[in-house]
Scaffold this active site. Structure first.
Site, mmCIF file in Angstrom:
data_model
loop_
_atom_site.group_PDB
_atom_site.id
_atom_site.type_symbol
_atom_site.label_atom_id
_atom_site.label_comp_id
_atom_site.label_asym_id
_atom_site.label_seq_id
_atom_site.Cartn_x
_atom_site.Cartn_y
_atom_site.Cartn_z
ATOM 1 N N GLU A 269 0.889 -1.176 0.000
ATOM 2 C CA GLU A 269 0.000 0.000 0.000
ATOM 3 C C GLU A 269 0.915 1.211 0.000
ATOM 4 O O GLU A 269 1.359 1.675 1.052
ATOM 5 C CB GLU A 269 -0.857 0.028 1.269
ATOM 6 N N CYS A 303 -2.973 8.501 2.758
ATOM 7 C CA CYS A 303 -2.553 8.149 1.403
ATOM 8 C C CYS A 303 -3.707 8.412 0.444
ATOM 9 O O CYS A 303 -3.502 8.507 -0.760
ATOM 10 C CB CYS A 303 -2.003 6.741 1.314
#
Ligand code: UN1
Length: 516
Positions: A269, A303
């Site tokens: 990720e 993010c």
């Protein structure tokens, strides 16, 4: 500890979560080790030292792995729904500790208290989700081409799952991984960010109670507060079957190749560079709320934070003016005080990167319509508070192509939706994306194969705040991994195809004859 912070009850929170002035950084179940150097955790909220942690050293690492290996042999034999029961109990404890853990997240990481509590809620939700999935670890059955044969597939646990997490979601990302890893029969070793070690120790303390109450082997859950060399060992270690890594694209690239070299599995990720397209058919009120929350929530350190707004030329000025007005109303300050919208960045390094990005943007021709600034004076003593900024840019600027973990929002103008989609996709990252439109044709084009190339594509909601029920992750330099909901549990298991012959003959597949 400052008087102000005392008012927010931090001392009591630390006590409730078992955080002492000096903590041991390695915990395997209830066993603690600490042979490494001492690190200190400072709060970006007020710059105060929260506590010290004696990190894990070389010798601790092997003890952790050996205990985990031993625990795996036992844990994998427990039926999956019973493992689900352990996760259910963790979810229950998280409900009890929600206020304390949410507050610690806010104080150690700097996100608003509401977001800290929201993060713990994500943990509770993933536990509930995983409990259900623990009864649904199912594979397909197929029809064999041979008579009297049965063919099916099943999923088995992997072994040790290493979880390396970032500071920005200091507790939730652990839970997305562990809740699923555990119901799948794995044991986990967590290497949290050195910037938020106390959040990790608090989670482990909570889990230790669950293990103890159920008389389970200690090695099911371990935490290693250690420097990046220990993280590197997890990555290189053949005994760690899966490494789930959340962090930068730069480090993720190394993790990915190192794990692949030894034929391990990884879930990555990595960075995002998320955009919202605001069309001429958008509800502008909704767009402004979505954009502002996406860009300044968690001080731009998700993010999934909104980094780019791609705005139709016909509504560009209206959106721009309303954004400037909304930014003018933002209250920046102590995130524990619920009247503030924006808290601090994680540390002074992050502040430097924010300043650097603004400088670069200006150099490339970016025009700031809301100027950035590092805030000074009362309440800002930690040096980590910055003003969210907005700049008009071209998508091709080097700085716009780059993920800066700070509240800097870039505005880009477009004429046709095809052009907007091309701009949205024209970055190296592919995590989250959104379109604001009330036009069905636009929405469907954006979601089609000719639309967004991201792992997440939303209509009429922003880029951040994904629910745990969906698979979370992204494409391109975001790394291709998926975490949390949907059928993501499959990443935490190995797949096996079984064919059983219940006849007295041994017919071969593909019609091959082999007579002796
Ligand atoms: C992250 O920033 O690493 O979608 C995760 C969101 C959160 C998760 C973000 N549920 O914003």
């Amino acid at each position: 500890m400052s008087k102000k912070v005392k008012d927010f009850g931090i001392e009591k929170t630390l006590k409730n979560l078992g955080i002492k002035d000096e903590n041991k950084g390695t915990s395997v179940g209830g066993k603690y080790f600490a042979s490494g150097k001492t690190i200190e955790s400072f709060s970006p909220v007020d710059g105060n030292l929260i506590a010290k942690i004696k990190t894990s050293g070389e010798s601790d690492y092997d003890k952790v792995i050996e205990t985990a290996e031993k625990a795996f042999k036992e844990f994998r034999l427990i039926p999956a729904p019973k493992r689900g029961e352990i996760v259910r109990q963790l979810g229950q404890k998280l409900r009890e500790y929600k206020d304390d853990l949410g507050k610690l997240v806010s104080y150690e990481m700097g996100k608003s208290l509401q977001e800290g509590l929201g993060e713990v809620q994500e943990m509770i939700d993933i536990c509930d989700f995983a409990v259900g999935v623990s009864r649904q670890l199912h594979g397909y059955t197929m029809h064999s081409e041979r008579p009297g044969h049965r063919m099916y597939e099943q999923y088995h646990p992997l072994g040790i799952v290493g979880i390396i997490t970032a500071f920005n979601f200091p507790v939730a990302v652990w839970s997305w991984n562990t809740a699923l890893a555990w119901i799948c029969g794995n044991v986990t070793i967590w290497k949290p960010s050195e910037k938020t070690p106390l959040c990790a120790i608090a989670c482990q303390n909570i889990m230790n109670d669950v293990l103890k109450e159920n008389n389970l082997p200690e090695g099911i859950s371990s935490v290693l507060v250690a420097d990046h060399e220990v993280g590197q060992r997890l990555v290189d270690d053949k005994r760690v079957s899966l490494v789930s890594f959340t962090g930068s694209t730069r480090v993720g690239r190394m993790v990915s190749s190192k794990v692949a070299e030894r034929f391990g599995k990884s879930i990555l990720e990595l960075g995002g560079n998320n955009a919202i397209i605001i069309s001429q058919d958008a509800d502008i009120n909704m767009s402004i709320i979505g954009a502002v929350f996406g860009a300044v929530g968690t001080a731009g350190q998700r993010c999934t934070s909104t980094r780019r707004l791609i705005i139709h030329e016909s509504v560009y000025d209206e959106v721009k003016n309303r954004l400037v007005k909304a930014y003018g109303q933002l209250k920046i300050g102590n995130p524990l005080d619920e009247t503030n919208h924006v808290g601090p960045l994680i540390d002074v390094d992050a502040v430097n990167q924010y300043e650097e990005a603004i400088k670069k943007c200006k150099k490339e021709g970016g025009k700031f319509i809301v100027e950035g600034e590092v805030l000074k004076g009362k309440g800002y003593e930690s040096g980590c508070y910055v003003k969210p900024a907005i700049a008009e840019v071209k998508n091709s600027y080097e700085i716009v192509q780059h993920e800066t973990f700070a509240p800097i929002l870039y505005l880009i103008k477009y004429k046709t939706l095809e052009e907007a989609i091309a701009i949205q996709n024209d970055v190296p990252q592919g995590l989250s994306s959104a379109i604001m439109t009330q036009n069905l044709r636009e929405a469907e084009l954006f979601l089609s194969h000719a639309g967004s190339d991201c792992g997440i594509a939303n209509v009429n909601i922003g880029t951040s705040g994904a629910e745990i029920g969906g698979a979370f992750g992204g494409e391109k330099e975001t790394g291709g991994g998926r975490e949390s909901g949907s059928d993501v549990w499959k990443y935490y298991m190995r797949r096996q195809t079984n064919t059983i012959n219940y006849t007295t003959q041994l017919p071969l597949a593909q019609g091959i004859k082999f007579d002796i």
